[in-house]
Design an enzyme around this catalytic site. Sequence first.
Site, PDB file in Angstrom:
ATOM      1  N   THR A   1       0.713   2.572   7.280  1.00 10.08           N
ATOM      2  CA  THR A   1       0.552   3.893   7.894  1.00 10.08           C
ATOM      3  C   THR A   1       0.303   3.799   9.392  1.00 10.08           C
ATOM      4  OG1 THR A   1      -0.305   4.854   5.852  1.00 10.08           O
ATOM      5  CG2 THR A   1      -0.862   5.990   7.894  1.00 10.08           C
TER       6      THR A   1
ATOM      7  N   SER B   1       2.667  -0.983   2.447  1.00 12.06           N
ATOM      8  CA  SER B   1       1.927  -2.074   1.804  1.00 12.06           C
ATOM      9  C   SER B   1       2.130  -2.122   0.293  1.00 12.06           C
ATOM     10  CB  SER B   1       0.433  -1.984   2.121  1.00 12.06           C
ATOM     11  OG  SER B   1      -0.175  -0.890   1.471  1.00 12.06           O
TER      12      SER B   1
ATOM     13  N   THR C   1      -3.034   0.454   3.971  1.00  9.13           N
ATOM     14  CA  THR C   1      -4.332   0.462   3.286  1.00  9.13           C
ATOM     15  C   THR C   1      -4.222   0.315   1.769  1.00  9.13           C
ATOM     16  OG1 THR C   1      -4.295   2.891   3.141  1.00  9.13           O
ATOM     17  CG2 THR C   1      -5.370   1.904   5.065  1.00  9.13           C
ATOM     18  N   ASP C   2      -3.084   0.684   1.187  1.00  6.61           N
ATOM     19  CA  ASP C   2      -3.022   0.749  -0.278  1.00  6.61           C
ATOM     20  C   ASP C   2      -3.250  -0.595  -0.956  1.00  6.61           C
ATOM     21  OD1 ASP C   2      -2.650   3.434  -0.142  1.00  6.61           O
ATOM     22  OD2 ASP C   2      -0.513   3.422  -0.608  1.00  6.61           O
TER      23      ASP C   2
END
Length: 347
Positions: free
Chosen positions: A12, A54, A85-86
């Site tokens: 992101t 990710s 972040t995932d």
Amino acid sequence: MKKILLFTTGGTIASKEGNNGLEPEMDANELLSYMGDLANRYDITCRELLSLDSSNIQAEEWRKIARNIFENLEQYDGIVVTHGTDTMAYTASMLSFMLQNLKVPVVLTGSQMPIDNMLTDARNNLYAAFAAIDAGIAGVSVAFNRRIMLGCRAVKVRTLGFEAFESVNAPYLAEVFANGMRRYHEPEKPVPGSRPGTGASSSEGHHPAVLKDSISTDVFLLKLIPNTKPAIFDALQKLGYKGIVLEAFGAGGLHFFRRNLLEKLEQLTKAGISVVACSQCLYEPSDFSIYEVGRRLLECGVIPGRDMTTEAAVTKLMWALGQTQDPSEVRKIFDTDIAGEVSINGD
């Protein structure tokens, strides 16, 4: 002026609006252009390793990231990796096992909003990552929402909030306040193979950094629910899985009445498949000695996951099976604190 290497992998933080939603499009230099003031404080080298959401980062990408970090450890005072972040918690945990005895900080960070958004959290997260290098927090860590946490203890707990990551079952390494960064006690990281309690630490100069990036992808994560059919374990064995992480109920329970899971788990362990059991609860350790169901689970040859996060348990099992196919050796690895990922004997 400290020399910093900035690796970008997408996510992101580097995304722009595309035809199908946010897509990682910025290269490393464009990303850094939004942080121009950092160039006045550090000697920064930017390199784009990947440009992926990710969710698409897997074993092959973990190896690529780890190898590039390892090859550059001697040239820089610290390395920052931007990441979606995932799956950041999985990557941070895996890097903690692949890269051992690190003398310099390796900090992963990302954001909940793209860096070109006026409300983004990306800038503060990047500032915190660079501050972690200034503070000399060696090893793999995650910087997010002004907090620095051990890479193998970080878990994403929110989908939208800026406080997206928490350090589970371990204190934060540091936090940023109005008067600067407050660094807390950094737990000793034992050298793999050292005896517990000997005080051997990865920070000692005679233990050089090592890269151990052999892993097995034949690992499955199963979260139990009431009524889970025992036959699921037959299917996993037929699919060729060599390791299973089992998220059990509470402190370590599962059903053996009417639908007997214990019988199938014992068959798996006797067939040489390593089964690690941890709790579905996010906080506090599993303890299979409390209830009858937990004790029966241990009698089946299941390895206790103690207070490890699910992400750490999964990546540690992948990593362990990359080092050895011997179930007894895998058990020894899980009885060893490699990077601060687990509390052994209540420590």
